[in-house]
Enzyme design. Structure first.
Site, PDB file in Angstrom:
ATOM      1  N   ASP A 106      -6.649  18.947 -14.961  1.00 30.71           N
ATOM      2  CA  ASP A 106      -7.056  17.611 -15.391  1.00 30.71           C
ATOM      3  C   ASP A 106      -6.648  17.455 -16.854  1.00 30.71           C
ATOM      4  OD1 ASP A 106      -8.355  15.308 -16.261  1.00 30.71           O
ATOM      5  OD2 ASP A 106     -10.089  15.630 -14.980  1.00 30.71           O
ATOM      6  N   ARG A 159       0.843  -1.195   0.000  1.00 31.26           N
ATOM      7  CA  ARG A 159       0.000   0.000   0.000  1.00 31.26           C
ATOM      8  C   ARG A 159       0.878   1.244   0.000  1.00 31.26           C
ATOM      9  NH1 ARG A 159      -1.476   2.251   4.624  1.00 31.26           N
ATOM     10  NH2 ARG A 159      -1.815   0.260   5.687  1.00 31.26           N
ATOM     11  N   TYR A 187     -16.097  17.845 -15.591  1.00 31.57           N
ATOM     12  CA  TYR A 187     -16.644  16.502 -15.644  1.00 31.57           C
ATOM     13  C   TYR A 187     -17.656  16.298 -14.513  1.00 31.57           C
ATOM     14  CZ  TYR A 187     -16.707  11.489 -14.563  1.00 31.57           C
ATOM     15  OH  TYR A 187     -17.093  10.214 -14.221  1.00 31.57           O
TER      16      TYR A 187
END
Length: 423
Positions: A174, A49, A101
């Site tokens: 983005d 992780r 978005y």
């Protein structure tokens, strides 16, 4: 990794770097944990992780492609967005574009309204007074999406970054629609770049993942800590698959764009198309800016049909190469109805403000033979023309009222178990 052309960086990500057996292709490390040599003698890896060799190869490649100091690979594009927001406090203001978005819009608005994680200001960057709006907001972070989803509107990244520096704000871009092959926001002054690597970077519609690339090491280290803390780092197998897709990113993007340009030219000749949204068109409002800050115009485009909403299904039913589905950026061509699919989480008012109408369709142009794609669209328009003629009188009103606007379509999708998770 040595720096070079984008195609070389992408193609050689991790190649001939295996320290164990000199494998040409980097191995997949599925292990969850790692042996320590002794107490207090941890190596670079202890738990996947936190760190994983396969994920690190992908992160290094993405950082090199975007020109960043550090990249963090996450388990989804939305978790990459969430990770960037960890830099904000409840006292901070986040500025977002009015037409971002739908999933991002849902995240921003709900974190601001329901969790009070930060203050939120929505700005239309296409308006002449966008800079004044941002100065008044005094933001800690400005979020950009250019080209925007789904109307392909363009924002001047350099201009926003120049203003942000004066205000002491960070700029997040983005870059999903273009990939680092066609746009490098960090070189234009941005602080962070977000990707849904599900899309063009992977390119094969078989992995859901994301990435956040930071311009400076300190921010990257802080956000890597948060990614581990929140448990949103990407899986090793997903990173391995994404690396495989990344290696063909440059030639894929070239073919995507060639096909998109042909389709745009075709759509401009269709009498049932009222408007085409594509930055590569010289009459597009953002064409000059896109030409200056991008290395290509991409393969995403949208268009409005000049018919009643009730006739959309006739067009969609006739398509075979274009699949009606969410997502984008894969080698296959997809068609989407933003109002009831990708942006259904936005209210009817927000959709109207963003310019998302009931007959707007979005194309993610794949790499199939262009002759087949054009024939497919021609078949769709033929079916639409027949349906339009058949309902030109009384049936036209009946069809329109039966299907309704985006609000009715959104409600229908909300009741579908398969699409319910979108909301």
């Amino acid at each position: 990794m040595s720096h070079g052309h984008f195609a070389t960086i992408a193609a050689r990500a991790g190649i001939a770097q295996d320290p164990a057996h000199e494998a040409v292709t980097p191995p997949l490390y599925l292990t969850t944990t790692y042996r320590l040599k002794a107490l207090g003698q941890a190596g670079p890896y202890d738990y996947s992780r936190s760190n994983n060799p396969t994920r690190d190869v992908l992160a290094e490649a993405l950082a090199a492609l975007e020109g960043g100091a550090k990249a963090i690979v996450t388990n989804t594009g939305m978790s990459a967005c969430l990770l960037a927001l960890q830099l904000l406090t409840p006292a901070d203001t986040l500025v977002i574009p009015h037409d971002c978005y739908g999933g991002s819009y849902r995240l921003f608005t709900n974190l601001a309204e329901r969790k009070q994680s930060f203050k939120l200001v929505i700005v239309n960057f296409q308006q002449a007074d966008w800079a004044e709006q941002i100065r008044a907001a005094r933001p800690a972070m400005i979020w950009l999406e250019t080209p925007s989803n789904p109307l392909l509107q363009i924002t001047d990244i350099s201009a926003v970054c120049h203003l942000a520096k004066a205000l002491g704000a960070k700029v997040v871009v983005d870059n999903t629609f273009l990939s680092p092959v066609l746009q490098q926001p960090l070189a234009l002054g941005a602080d962070l770049v977000v990707h849904s690597t599900t899309k063009y970077i992977n390119g094969h519609s078989d992995v859901v993942a994301g990435a956040l690339i930071c311009a400076d090491q300190a921010t990257g280290d802080e956000l890597k800590w948060w990614a581990n803390c929140l448990g949103i780092t990407g899986a090793a197998f997903d990173a391995y698959m994404t690396l495989r897709g990344l290696r063909t990113l440059a030639p894929r993007m070239q073919q995507h764009q060639i096909n998109a340009e042909c389709i745009v030219a075709f759509l401009q000749q269709q009498p049932l198309v009222s408007k085409v949204y594509y930055p590569g068109l010289e009459d597009h409002p953002g064409h000059a800016i896109a030409k200056a800050q991008q290395q290509g115009f991409g393969a995403m485009l949208s268009f409005d049909l000049a018919v009643e909403p009730g006739l959309l299904q006739h067009f969609l039913d006739a398509l075979h190469c274009f699949t009606l589905a969410q997502s984008l950026g894969g080698i296959e061509s997809l068609i989407c109805h933003p109002g009831s699919m990708t942006h259904a989480s936005m209210s009817a008012e927000a959709q109207k403000t963003a310019g998302i109408g009931p007959t707007l369709l979005r194309l993610s142009v794949g790499i199939e033979a262009i002759e087949d794609l054009l024939a497919d669209l021609a078949q769709g328009f033929s079916a639409l023309a027949r349906a339009s003629q058949a309902t030109a009188s009384d049936d036209k009103a009946a069809d329109s009222s039966a299907v309704g606007d985006n609000t009715a379509l959104s409600q229908s999708c909300r009741l579908s178990p398969a699409l319910n998770a979108l909301w």
